[in-house]
Design a protein around this motif. Structure first.
Motif, PDB file in Angstrom:
ATOM      1  N   ALA A   3      37.668  15.448  10.993  1.00  0.00           N
ATOM      2  CA  ALA A   3      36.250  15.094  10.903  1.00  0.00           C
ATOM      3  C   ALA A   3      35.866  14.091  11.986  1.00  0.00           C
ATOM      4  N   ILE A   4      36.711  13.094  12.203  1.00  0.00           N
ATOM      5  CA  ILE A   4      36.440  12.090  13.241  1.00  0.00           C
ATOM      6  C   ILE A   4      36.419  12.745  14.622  1.00  0.00           C
ATOM      7  N   LEU A   5      37.362  13.639  14.869  1.00  0.00           N
ATOM      8  CA  LEU A   5      37.408  14.359  16.148  1.00  0.00           C
ATOM      9  C   LEU A   5      36.135  15.171  16.373  1.00  0.00           C
ATOM     10  N   ILE A  12      33.161  14.582  15.091  1.00  0.00           N
ATOM     11  CA  ILE A  12      32.047  13.647  15.312  1.00  0.00           C
ATOM     12  C   ILE A  12      32.067  13.126  16.742  1.00  0.00           C
ATOM     13  N   ILE A  13      33.231  12.699  17.205  1.00  0.00           N
ATOM     14  CA  ILE A  13      33.349  12.174  18.579  1.00  0.00           C
ATOM     15  C   ILE A  13      32.992  13.258  19.596  1.00  0.00           C
ATOM     16  N   GLN A  55      42.600  15.839   7.423  1.00  0.00           N
ATOM     17  CA  GLN A  55      41.209  16.247   7.277  1.00  0.00           C
ATOM     18  C   GLN A  55      40.265  15.167   7.794  1.00  0.00           C
ATOM     19  N   LYS A  56      40.572  13.911   7.512  1.00  0.00           N
ATOM     20  CA  LYS A  56      39.740  12.811   8.026  1.00  0.00           C
ATOM     21  C   LYS A  56      39.832  12.727   9.553  1.00  0.00           C
ATOM     22  N   GLY A  57      41.029  12.925  10.088  1.00  0.00           N
ATOM     23  CA  GLY A  57      41.190  12.936  11.539  1.00  0.00           C
ATOM     24  C   GLY A  57      40.407  14.060  12.194  1.00  0.00           C
ATOM     25  N   TYR A  95      44.700  12.765   5.315  1.00  0.00           N
ATOM     26  CA  TYR A  95      44.657  12.080   6.613  1.00  0.00           C
ATOM     27  C   TYR A  95      44.305  13.063   7.731  1.00  0.00           C
TER      28      TYR A  95
END
Length: 120
Positions: free
Chosen positions: A107-109, A111-112, A103-105, A101
């Protein structure tokens, strides 16, 4: 190449880029620690934070010595107080939230942040 040589090269790159763009190098180090040095996500984050201390200190001293007056000290101090408090809490959650979770967070951060920088 040994892991320590790779880490040294990574530090050279991350320190330069981190001080140039004000990112502390974590955006570079964490993925490299995971994918190149094969550290688990929590270890990559914790290791990166230790490295960032040196990067931030070195770059900050350079800015303090500069005659350009780039540092807004009242804002830096206020932000530092808030960051110290929230970093303590975040370090706790790094140990209890499942790494996938986090690591996915992360990655999203990234990207944004990349999209905002690209289009602003």
């Amino acid at each position: 190449m040994t892991p320590l040589i790779i880490a040294l090269i990574l530090g050279l790159v991350a320190g330069f880029i981190g001080s140039l763009f004000g990112i502390g190098g974590g955006l570079i180090m964490v993925p490299c620690f995971i994918y190149i040095l094969k550290l688990p996500y929590p270890a990559a984050v914790a290791t990166s934070l230790v490295v960032i201390i040196g990067v931030s200190l070195s770059s900050s001293v350079n800015h303090f010595k500069s005659s350009d007056q780039l540092i807004n000290l009242p804002i830096a101090i206020a932000c530092l107080i808030g960051a110290i408090i929230s970093a303590w809490i975040g370090a706790h959650y790094l140990k209890v939230v499942p790494p996938q979770y986090l690591q996915k967070g992360f990655a999203i951060l990234m990207i944004i942040a990349g999209i905002r920088i690209l289009f602003n």
